[in-house]
Write a protein that holds these residues in place. Structure first.
Motif, mmCIF file in Angstrom:
data_model
loop_
_atom_site.group_PDB
_atom_site.id
_atom_site.type_symbol
_atom_site.label_atom_id
_atom_site.label_comp_id
_atom_site.label_asym_id
_atom_site.label_seq_id
_atom_site.Cartn_x
_atom_site.Cartn_y
_atom_site.Cartn_z
ATOM 1 N N VAL A 162 6.913 -0.367 -8.488
ATOM 2 C CA VAL A 162 6.351 0.607 -9.302
ATOM 3 C C VAL A 162 7.163 1.635 -8.871
ATOM 4 C CG1 VAL A 162 4.397 -0.919 -9.609
ATOM 5 C CG2 VAL A 162 4.342 -0.088 -7.429
ATOM 6 N N PRO A 163 5.698 3.065 -9.707
ATOM 7 C CA PRO A 163 5.913 4.113 -9.305
ATOM 8 C C PRO A 163 5.203 4.264 -7.750
ATOM 9 C CG PRO A 163 5.941 4.417 -11.581
ATOM 10 C CD PRO A 163 6.029 3.195 -10.761
ATOM 11 N N VAL A 164 5.520 5.419 -6.593
ATOM 12 C CA VAL A 164 4.964 5.860 -5.431
ATOM 13 C C VAL A 164 4.138 6.721 -5.911
ATOM 14 C CG1 VAL A 164 4.806 7.674 -3.345
ATOM 15 C CG2 VAL A 164 7.382 6.123 -4.704
ATOM 16 N N GLY A 165 3.561 7.240 -6.997
ATOM 17 C CA GLY A 165 2.475 7.529 -7.628
ATOM 18 C C GLY A 165 1.461 6.369 -7.430
ATOM 19 N N THR A 166 1.448 5.687 -8.259
ATOM 20 C CA THR A 166 0.841 4.385 -8.427
ATOM 21 C C THR A 166 0.517 3.985 -7.265
ATOM 22 O OG1 THR A 166 2.603 3.670 -10.926
ATOM 23 C CG2 THR A 166 0.691 1.811 -10.215
ATOM 24 N N VAL A 167 1.646 3.838 -6.406
ATOM 25 C CA VAL A 167 1.321 2.767 -5.354
ATOM 26 C C VAL A 167 -0.255 3.996 -4.329
ATOM 27 C CG1 VAL A 167 1.277 2.786 -2.757
ATOM 28 C CG2 VAL A 167 3.348 2.140 -4.760
ATOM 29 N N ARG A 168 -0.141 5.374 -5.014
ATOM 30 C CA ARG A 168 -0.942 5.699 -4.292
ATOM 31 C C ARG A 168 -2.799 5.760 -4.977
ATOM 32 N NH1 ARG A 168 0.874 10.241 -1.019
ATOM 33 N NH2 ARG A 168 3.269 10.252 -0.842
ATOM 34 N N SER A 169 -2.422 5.476 -5.807
ATOM 35 C CA SER A 169 -3.473 5.459 -6.698
ATOM 36 C C SER A 169 -3.881 3.971 -6.503
ATOM 37 C CB SER A 169 -3.242 5.842 -8.146
ATOM 38 O OG SER A 169 -2.229 5.122 -8.810
ATOM 39 N N ARG A 170 -3.821 3.350 -6.799
ATOM 40 C CA ARG A 170 -3.671 2.074 -6.413
ATOM 41 C C ARG A 170 -4.836 1.585 -4.990
ATOM 42 N NH1 ARG A 170 1.544 -2.518 -8.965
ATOM 43 N NH2 ARG A 170 0.479 -1.984 -10.856
ATOM 44 N N LEU A 171 -3.990 2.165 -3.701
ATOM 45 C CA LEU A 171 -4.719 2.988 -2.406
ATOM 46 C C LEU A 171 -5.579 2.873 -2.370
ATOM 47 C CD1 LEU A 171 -4.608 1.170 0.606
ATOM 48 C CD2 LEU A 171 -3.051 3.071 0.170
ATOM 49 N N SER A 172 -6.067 4.119 -3.017
ATOM 50 C CA SER A 172 -7.227 5.096 -3.198
ATOM 51 C C SER A 172 -7.919 4.539 -3.478
ATOM 52 C CB SER A 172 -6.792 6.130 -3.837
ATOM 53 O OG SER A 172 -8.142 6.931 -3.847
ATOM 54 N N ARG A 173 -8.132 3.586 -5.210
ATOM 55 C CA ARG A 173 -9.065 2.592 -5.915
ATOM 56 C C ARG A 173 -9.826 1.335 -3.917
ATOM 57 N NH1 ARG A 173 -5.647 2.993 -10.061
ATOM 58 N NH2 ARG A 173 -5.489 1.074 -9.900
ATOM 59 N N ALA A 174 -8.382 0.696 -4.052
ATOM 60 C CA ALA A 174 -8.396 -0.713 -3.504
ATOM 61 C C ALA A 174 -9.636 -0.009 -1.944
ATOM 62 C CB ALA A 174 -7.247 -0.713 -2.635
ATOM 63 N N ARG A 175 -9.170 0.896 -1.155
ATOM 64 C CA ARG A 175 -9.653 1.475 -0.300
ATOM 65 C C ARG A 175 -11.214 1.459 -0.125
ATOM 66 N NH1 ARG A 175 -7.205 2.905 4.915
ATOM 67 N NH2 ARG A 175 -5.089 3.386 4.075
ATOM 68 N N THR A 176 -11.700 2.424 -1.497
ATOM 69 C CA THR A 176 -12.854 2.688 -2.337
ATOM 70 C C THR A 176 -13.255 1.681 -2.809
ATOM 71 O OG1 THR A 176 -12.313 4.610 -3.470
ATOM 72 C CG2 THR A 176 -13.982 4.485 -3.433
ATOM 73 N N SER A 186 -3.353 -6.338 -8.099
ATOM 74 C CA SER A 186 -2.390 -5.008 -7.930
ATOM 75 C C SER A 186 -3.058 -4.639 -6.694
ATOM 76 C CB SER A 186 -2.373 -4.317 -9.503
ATOM 77 O OG SER A 186 -3.712 -4.206 -9.423
ATOM 78 N N GLU A 187 -4.677 -3.788 -6.550
ATOM 79 C CA GLU A 187 -5.267 -2.708 -5.602
ATOM 80 C C GLU A 187 -5.046 -3.724 -4.647
ATOM 81 O OE1 GLU A 187 -8.949 -1.167 -8.418
ATOM 82 O OE2 GLU A 187 -9.193 -2.507 -7.161
ATOM 83 N N ARG A 188 -4.842 -5.235 -4.522
ATOM 84 C CA ARG A 188 -5.134 -6.504 -3.058
ATOM 85 C C ARG A 188 -3.764 -5.868 -2.813
ATOM 86 N NH1 ARG A 188 -7.430 -9.997 -5.480
ATOM 87 N NH2 ARG A 188 -5.453 -11.490 -5.363
ATOM 88 N N GLU A 189 -2.397 -6.120 -3.584
ATOM 89 C CA GLU A 189 -1.851 -5.841 -3.064
ATOM 90 C C GLU A 189 -1.069 -4.982 -2.162
ATOM 91 O OE1 GLU A 189 0.532 -9.333 -5.855
ATOM 92 O OE2 GLU A 189 0.711 -7.368 -6.291
ATOM 93 N N VAL A 190 -1.065 -3.557 -2.561
ATOM 94 C CA VAL A 190 -1.181 -2.332 -2.356
ATOM 95 C C VAL A 190 -1.457 -2.470 -1.100
ATOM 96 C CG1 VAL A 190 -1.560 -0.104 -2.342
ATOM 97 C CG2 VAL A 190 -0.524 -1.040 -4.755
ATOM 98 N N PHE A 191 -2.950 -2.908 -1.060
ATOM 99 C CA PHE A 191 -4.176 -2.928 0.298
ATOM 100 C C PHE A 191 -3.172 -3.113 1.654
ATOM 101 C CE2 PHE A 191 -6.660 -4.238 2.896
ATOM 102 C CZ PHE A 191 -7.255 -2.804 3.289
ATOM 103 N N ALA A 192 -2.148 -4.709 1.358
ATOM 104 C CA ALA A 192 -1.856 -5.495 2.628
ATOM 105 C C ALA A 192 -0.627 -5.033 2.994
ATOM 106 C CB ALA A 192 -1.553 -6.809 1.888
ATOM 107 N N LEU A 193 -0.224 -4.113 1.687
ATOM 108 C CA LEU A 193 1.704 -3.921 2.280
ATOM 109 C C LEU A 193 1.226 -2.856 3.024
ATOM 110 C CD1 LEU A 193 3.813 -4.391 -1.047
ATOM 111 C CD2 LEU A 193 3.810 -5.458 1.258
#
Length: 208
Positions: free
Chosen positions: A152-166, A128-135
């Motif tokens: 998924v909700p926009v808030g989920t994208v934001r949180s997943r992307l933040s975790r993925a970057r870290t 899920s983190e990999r897909e958000v990061f790639a998109l």
């Protein structure tokens, strides 16, 4: 455009192919590291888009999120198929070594060590983190577009992307440290490293 796509207008599909085929291709290459597989992903994505054209909803100004959502699903399916193929190959007797396409990525990092480490680190992320990061990072989709593509909700994208970057930053740094330790040359003090083979050969020949 949405109405024309749902109606199966060939010109509309030619337009979205012209506008988005390279986007899908770059996304696939960065996700798989395999040029040939990425070409298949592009073909399958647009075939699926044609098959699912009537499900396109009138949301947003562009069909890009809908199309990238299809690309994500195609990548999931091809990834599973590739893993099954790899497992089948692993059960066969070893013959010639197959070439590794993992380093053939779009947007090459200048430092090849960083590229290799980032590729390994990306594989350690949750899907899920990999897909958000790639998109969002590689393909340039906004939060709302990525949310629509993934369902998924926009808030989920934001949180997943933040975790993925870290996580990606930490994992890449750790992988770089490990790779550099592995290739660190072992030099005996007072001995030229290049003479080691000659010395070993000399000892072996004197012992015969």
């Amino acid at each position: 455009m949405h109405v024309r796509i749902r109606a199966g207008d060939p010109d509309a599909f030619r337009e979205i192919f012209r506008d988005y085929a390279q986007l899908v291709y770059r996304h696939a290459v960065r996700s798989t590291g395999n040029w040939a597989m990425s070409e298949d992903v592009v073909s399958l994505t647009f075939l699926e888009a044609w098959r699912l054209r009537e499900k396109l909803r009138d949301e947003g100004e562009s069909p890009r999120p809908w199309l990238m959502g299809i690309a994500v699903n195609v990548l999931r399916n091809t990834g599973r198929a590739a893993r099954r193929h790899d497992r089948a190959l692993a059960r066969l007797p070893l013959r010639d070594v197959l070439p590794d396409f993992a380093d053939e990525l779009v947007g090459r990092i200048a430092d090849s060590e960083e590229l290799a480490a980032a590729k390994v680190a990306l594989g350690m992320l949750r899907r899920s983190e990999r897909e958000v990061f790639a998109l969002c990072v590689w393909s340039g989709l906004g939060y709302a577009e990525a949310a629509e593509a993934l369902g998924v909700p926009v808030g989920t994208v934001r949180s997943r992307l933040s975790r993925a970057r870290t996580r990606l930053r930490k994992l890449t740094e750790g992988e770089l440290r490990r790779s550099r330790i592995k290739v660190e040359p072992v030099v005996v003090r007072g001995q030229v490293q290049g003479d080691r083979i000659a010395a070993v050969r000399s000892n072996e020949e004197s012992g015969r």
